[in-house]
Motif scaffolding. Structure first.
Motif, PDB file in Angstrom:
ATOM      1  N   VAL A 285       0.735  -1.109  -0.161  1.00 10.70           N
ATOM      2  CA  VAL A 285      -0.030   0.043   0.058  1.00 10.70           C
ATOM      3  C   VAL A 285       0.917   1.178  -0.001  1.00 10.70           C
ATOM      4  CG1 VAL A 285      -1.684   1.301   1.477  1.00 10.70           C
ATOM      5  CG2 VAL A 285      -2.159  -1.040   1.062  1.00 10.70           C
ATOM      6  N   VAL A 286       1.913   1.284   0.960  1.00 10.01           N
ATOM      7  CA  VAL A 286       2.883   2.322   0.901  1.00 10.01           C
ATOM      8  C   VAL A 286       3.286   2.764  -0.515  1.00 10.01           C
ATOM      9  CG1 VAL A 286       4.751   3.660   1.956  1.00 10.01           C
ATOM     10  CG2 VAL A 286       2.917   2.239   3.413  1.00 10.01           C
ATOM     11  N   GLN A 287       3.964   1.505  -1.067  1.00  8.35           N
ATOM     12  CA  GLN A 287       4.684   1.743  -2.075  1.00  8.35           C
ATOM     13  C   GLN A 287       3.885   2.017  -3.310  1.00  8.35           C
ATOM     14  OE1 GLN A 287       6.068  -2.435  -2.322  1.00  8.35           O
ATOM     15  NE2 GLN A 287       8.108  -1.630  -1.744  1.00  8.35           N
ATOM     16  N   ALA A 288       2.637   1.675  -3.354  1.00 10.88           N
ATOM     17  CA  ALA A 288       1.688   2.343  -4.357  1.00 10.88           C
ATOM     18  C   ALA A 288       1.211   3.771  -4.139  1.00 10.88           C
ATOM     19  CB  ALA A 288       0.354   1.329  -4.216  1.00 10.88           C
ATOM     20  N   LEU A 289       1.274   4.239  -2.831  1.00 13.28           N
ATOM     21  CA  LEU A 289       0.983   5.590  -2.551  1.00 13.28           C
ATOM     22  C   LEU A 289       1.957   6.436  -2.503  1.00 13.28           C
ATOM     23  CD1 LEU A 289      -1.740   4.901   0.273  1.00 13.28           C
ATOM     24  CD2 LEU A 289      -2.334   5.387  -2.282  1.00 13.28           C
ATOM     25  N   GLY A 290       3.337   6.016  -2.651  1.00 13.31           N
ATOM     26  CA  GLY A 290       4.648   6.679  -2.479  1.00 13.31           C
ATOM     27  C   GLY A 290       5.698   6.029  -2.611  1.00 13.31           C
ATOM     28  N   ALA A 291       6.353   5.653  -1.660  1.00 16.62           N
ATOM     29  CA  ALA A 291       7.537   4.679  -1.708  1.00 16.62           C
ATOM     30  C   ALA A 291       8.054   4.110  -0.628  1.00 16.62           C
ATOM     31  CB  ALA A 291       8.839   5.738  -2.175  1.00 16.62           C
ATOM     32  N   LEU A 292       8.701   3.014  -0.234  1.00 21.57           N
ATOM     33  CA  LEU A 292       9.010   2.442   0.965  1.00 21.57           C
ATOM     34  C   LEU A 292      10.161   1.642   0.491  1.00 21.57           C
ATOM     35  CD1 LEU A 292       8.230   1.746   3.787  1.00 21.57           C
ATOM     36  CD2 LEU A 292       7.391  -0.387   2.819  1.00 21.57           C
TER      37      LEU A 292
END
Length: 434
Positions: A285-292
């Motif tokens: 989810v974080v990768q889809a909304l920004g980066a991780l």
């Protein structure tokens, strides 16, 4: 920031991880003004410059007698008249030659005096001639020893000089700093606003304390302990903390929770699900909304750690919300918080933070550690009555009792066995929790 995760086999040192995480902590720019008495723990936004000298005049450090050293020497042990009495808040007259002044702590030094003799080193006396009694309206006094020029005199500006920076920007304000600000007449201070941090816990196995009694705990369920030490750790740093309700283990629920938190917080902290390859909804989810970035740090406990961000344009807002992913095991979560998350949050909140750990103390181990790990270890220990270190017997990363029992950590290099009597590096928890 790169969105590419590190390979699972890539281990970075704690120093590398700390340098990286601090490089990503651009301090927030929002500033507010608070009353000086309410500013403890806040981060000073601008240098505090003194507008006056402190003290503002030469004054006495002691109750005693203001004297001319030359007059005491000339008297050669004979009594001298006490011509005036000067209390704190009063300015006396110039000291007449051959006389002394009774003076009290904090009182201004009269013109002509160059030292103070404390009252314990003076003896009441009678004048050598009865007709001289009137010249000492406050009595006569004898000094056994010759004073030194400047003795027991606080000089003007000795504490604070006008125009000097007395507290630099980026300082987390202590009670002493507030007293210093008050000493130069500052009633309000410009400080960085508090960080807004959201605590997010995910996992169907987590039960909140009070939700059900231990005897009714469902099979496989555990109480959510991490929230109960992370929240007060964050509040100790001066953060405004929001604890989100536990998030169900579904991607839509995880995305909704993280987007909602990102809209109104500077940082989201999650626990668990940051190990490379672990099935967890937070990471995608974080990768889809920004980066991780998922990191593998060469420490034990606490190898997995993640940092990323959510783009607030996903919620029609500006900027980014940082995401910190801590390990799920409680000791690992605690250790990575104090070693990595804490300095990141301090710097993000405007505090001056060095990219190093606090200074360790060389102390003697009263334990053996014969099978060290290949990673750098942080062993839970405490000082005994003899000033030596005892080891908690169970160092498993799931044993939170070890942290509650300990007052410090032994910072043990990779592969180093410890024998009883060895000198080890002790890191007090007080230095990491203040």
């Amino acid at each position: 920031m790169s969105a590419s995760p590190l390979r699972p086999t890539a281990l970075m040192t704690l120093e590398e991880a700390l340098a990286q995480i601090l490089s990503r902590a651009t301090p927030i720019a929002d500033i507010e003004t608070v009353a000086t008495e309410s500013a403890v723990g806040r981060v000073l936004a601008h240098d505090l410059v003194a507008a006056l000298d402190v003290p503002g005049f030469d004054n006495s450090q002691m109750d005693g007698y203001a004297v001319r050293c030359a007059d005491v020497a000339a008297a050669a042990g004979q009594p001298l008249p006490v011509a005036q009495r000067i209390a704190a808040g009063q300015f006396g007259a110039s000291l007449a030659p051959g006389t002394v002044a009774r003076i009290f702590t904090g009182a201004p030094i009269p013109a002509g005096a160059d030292a103070v003799v404390m009252q314990e080193d003076a003896t009441a006396a009678e004048p050598a001639r009865a007709e001289d009694a009137a010249s000492g309206p406050y009595g006569w006094v004898r000094f056994a020893d010759l004073p030194r020029p400047g003795q027991w005199v606080r000089r003007r500006g000795e504490d604070v000089a006008a125009g000097k920076v007395i507290v630099p920007a980026g300082t987390r304000l202590s009670p002493a700093h507030l007293g210093l600000a008050a000493s130069v007449g500052v009633a309000q201070l410009a400080v960085v606003r508090r960080l807004r941090v959201a605590l997010v816990t995910t996992g169907n196995e987590l039960i909140q304390p009070g939700q059900c009694p231990p005897e009714e705990l469902p099979p496989g369920a555990i109480y959510n302990s991490n929230r109960y030490f992370l929240e007060p750790l964050l509040r100790r740093l001066g953060c405004e903390v929001s604890v989100l309700p536990p998030v169900p283990d579904t991607r839509p629920a995880t995305q909704a929770a993280l987007l909602g938190a990102a809209a109104s917080h500077d940082v989201i902290i999650t626990t668990g699900g940051v190990s490379v390859g672990e099935a967890d909804h937070v990471k995608p989810v974080v990768q889809a909304l920004g980066a991780l970035d998922s990191w593998q740090v060469a420490i034990k406990p606490g190898k997995p750690f993640a940092h990323g961000w959510i783009d607030r344009r996903n919620v029609a807002a500006e900027g980014r919300c940082h995401v910190l992913g801590l390990p799920g095991n409680p000791v690992s979560s605690f250790v990575t918080f104090i070693l990595l998350a804490r300095p990141f949050l301090l710097r993000l909140g405007g505090a001056a933070v060095a990219p190093t750990l606090p200074q360790t103390l060389p102390l003697t181990a009263q334990f053996e550690w014969p099978r060290p790990d290949k990673r750098r270890e942080f062993l839970r220990v405490r000082l005994n009555a003899g000033g030596e270190l005892e080891l908690y017997p169970n160092q498993n990363s799931s044993v939170l009792t070890s942290v509650a029992w300990a007052d410090g950590l032994v910072d043990n290099p990779p592969g180093r066995a410890i024998a009883r009597g060895d000198t080890v590096r002790y890191l007090p928890l007080s230095a990491l929790l203040e």
